[in-house]
Design a protein around this motif. Structure first.
Motif, PDB file in Angstrom:
ATOM      1  N   CYS A  57      -1.126 -11.923   1.671  1.00  0.00           N
ATOM      2  CA  CYS A  57      -0.235 -10.867   1.955  1.00  0.00           C
ATOM      3  C   CYS A  57      -1.238  -9.484   2.091  1.00  0.00           C
ATOM      4  N   PHE A  58      -0.948  -9.024   3.369  1.00  0.00           N
ATOM      5  CA  PHE A  58      -2.002  -7.971   3.803  1.00  0.00           C
ATOM      6  C   PHE A  58      -1.225  -6.627   3.644  1.00  0.00           C
ATOM      7  N   ASP A  59      -1.969  -5.473   3.141  1.00  0.00           N
ATOM      8  CA  ASP A  59      -1.567  -4.209   3.080  1.00  0.00           C
ATOM      9  C   ASP A  59      -0.823  -3.496   4.710  1.00  0.00           C
ATOM     10  N   SER A  60      -0.030  -2.937   4.545  1.00  0.00           N
ATOM     11  CA  SER A  60       0.549  -2.358   5.805  1.00  0.00           C
ATOM     12  C   SER A  60       1.102  -0.930   5.279  1.00  0.00           C
ATOM     13  N   GLY A  61       0.913   0.071   6.134  1.00  0.00           N
ATOM     14  CA  GLY A  61       1.191   1.270   5.857  1.00  0.00           C
ATOM     15  C   GLY A  61       2.724   1.553   6.591  1.00  0.00           C
ATOM     16  N   ASN A  62       2.959   0.493   7.524  1.00  0.00           N
ATOM     17  CA  ASN A  62       4.075   0.474   8.243  1.00  0.00           C
ATOM     18  C   ASN A  62       4.564  -0.765   8.788  1.00  0.00           C
ATOM     19  N   CYS A  63       5.479  -1.259   8.066  1.00  0.00           N
ATOM     20  CA  CYS A  63       5.797  -2.838   8.272  1.00  0.00           C
ATOM     21  C   CYS A  63       6.654  -2.898   9.540  1.00  0.00           C
ATOM     22  N   ALA A  64       7.413  -1.915   9.898  1.00  0.00           N
ATOM     23  CA  ALA A  64       8.355  -1.868  11.071  1.00  0.00           C
ATOM     24  C   ALA A  64       7.124  -2.087  12.304  1.00  0.00           C
ATOM     25  N   HIS A  65       6.129  -1.027  12.220  1.00  0.00           N
ATOM     26  CA  HIS A  65       5.154  -1.292  13.224  1.00  0.00           C
ATOM     27  C   HIS A  65       4.597  -2.661  13.625  1.00  0.00           C
ATOM     28  N   VAL A  66       4.307  -3.075  12.285  1.00  0.00           N
ATOM     29  CA  VAL A  66       3.584  -4.643  12.284  1.00  0.00           C
ATOM     30  C   VAL A  66       4.429  -5.639  12.772  1.00  0.00           C
ATOM     31  N   ASP A  67       5.668  -5.175  12.401  1.00  0.00           N
ATOM     32  CA  ASP A  67       6.905  -6.527  13.151  1.00  0.00           C
ATOM     33  C   ASP A  67       6.923  -6.192  14.633  1.00  0.00           C
ATOM     34  N   ALA A  68       6.992  -5.089  15.012  1.00  0.00           N
ATOM     35  CA  ALA A  68       7.204  -4.842  16.393  1.00  0.00           C
ATOM     36  C   ALA A  68       5.982  -5.162  17.266  1.00  0.00           C
ATOM     37  N   ARG A  69       4.674  -4.961  16.675  1.00  0.00           N
ATOM     38  CA  ARG A  69       3.590  -5.373  17.169  1.00  0.00           C
ATOM     39  C   ARG A  69       3.417  -6.921  17.548  1.00  0.00           C
ATOM     40  N   VAL A  70       3.756  -7.566  16.338  1.00  0.00           N
ATOM     41  CA  VAL A  70       3.551  -9.247  16.317  1.00  0.00           C
ATOM     42  C   VAL A  70       4.773  -9.841  17.003  1.00  0.00           C
TER      43      VAL A  70
END
Length: 177
Positions: A90-103
């Motif tokens: 599990c990696f740190d993310s300051g913004n899961c919504a951004h990571v989700d959209a990017r992936v």
């Protein structure tokens, strides 16, 4: 990000595994039951598992087991049916919504952003630690889950009283992309 938040191990016997880690000089957190949702918008409910953790200043090793082996959680059946040991990074993310959209923009299926929480023993009593996470679809990572998380209450997770280990360990090793 490429900073690990935690690595999760699935084990059959939490007490025996915790005793092993304690014998190696690690201090573990008290038991903490898990609750969460599996899809965005679903209610948070018991997941049938819980953990004890080896904490460091900025990351940790999570040791996960069924709450009741006579009623195993579905995900634990899957993991333990394959092997006992590491199943999640599990990696740190300051913004899961951004990571989700990017992936998702790369054509990779995800869980969407979903809530998680667990009860944590604190010096002030039991408190609810809250997180949000985004997980790559299991078919994209057959050996284990790859997740991104944001701690909403990090002060409950990273308590200074749990990061001192008799063996002198101070950090979970970094991953290299």
């Amino acid at each position: 990000t490429n900073n690990p938040n935690h690595v999760r191990m699935a084990v059959r016997d939490l007490n025996a595994t915790a005793a092993c880690y304690e014998a190696m000089g690690f201090q573990l957190t008290p038991y903490s039951p898990h609750s969460g949702a599996f899809k965005p918008g679903e209610p948070v409910k018991s997941l049938g598992s819980g953990n004890r953790c080896v904490m460091f200043q900025n990351n940790y090793l999570e040791i996960l087991a069924n709450e009741d082996n006579s009623k195993p959680a579905e995900r634990m059946i899957k993991w333990l049916g394959h092997h006992q040991g590491a199943h999640i990074i599990c990696f740190d993310s300051g913004n899961c919504a951004h990571v989700d959209a990017r992936v998702r923009g790369l054509g990779i299926e995800t869980s969407g952003v979903i809530p998680l929480q667990r009860e944590i023993d604190t010096p002030e009593g039991v408190r609810t630690a809250k997180f949000e996470r985004c997980q790559l679809a299991a078919n994209n990572s057959p050996e284990g889950y790859i997740q991104f998380t944001r701690h909403l209450t990090p002060h409950y997770i990273y308590q200074p009283r749990y990061i001192q280990h008799a063996n002198g360990s101070v950090h979970l090793a970094d991953t290299v992309p």
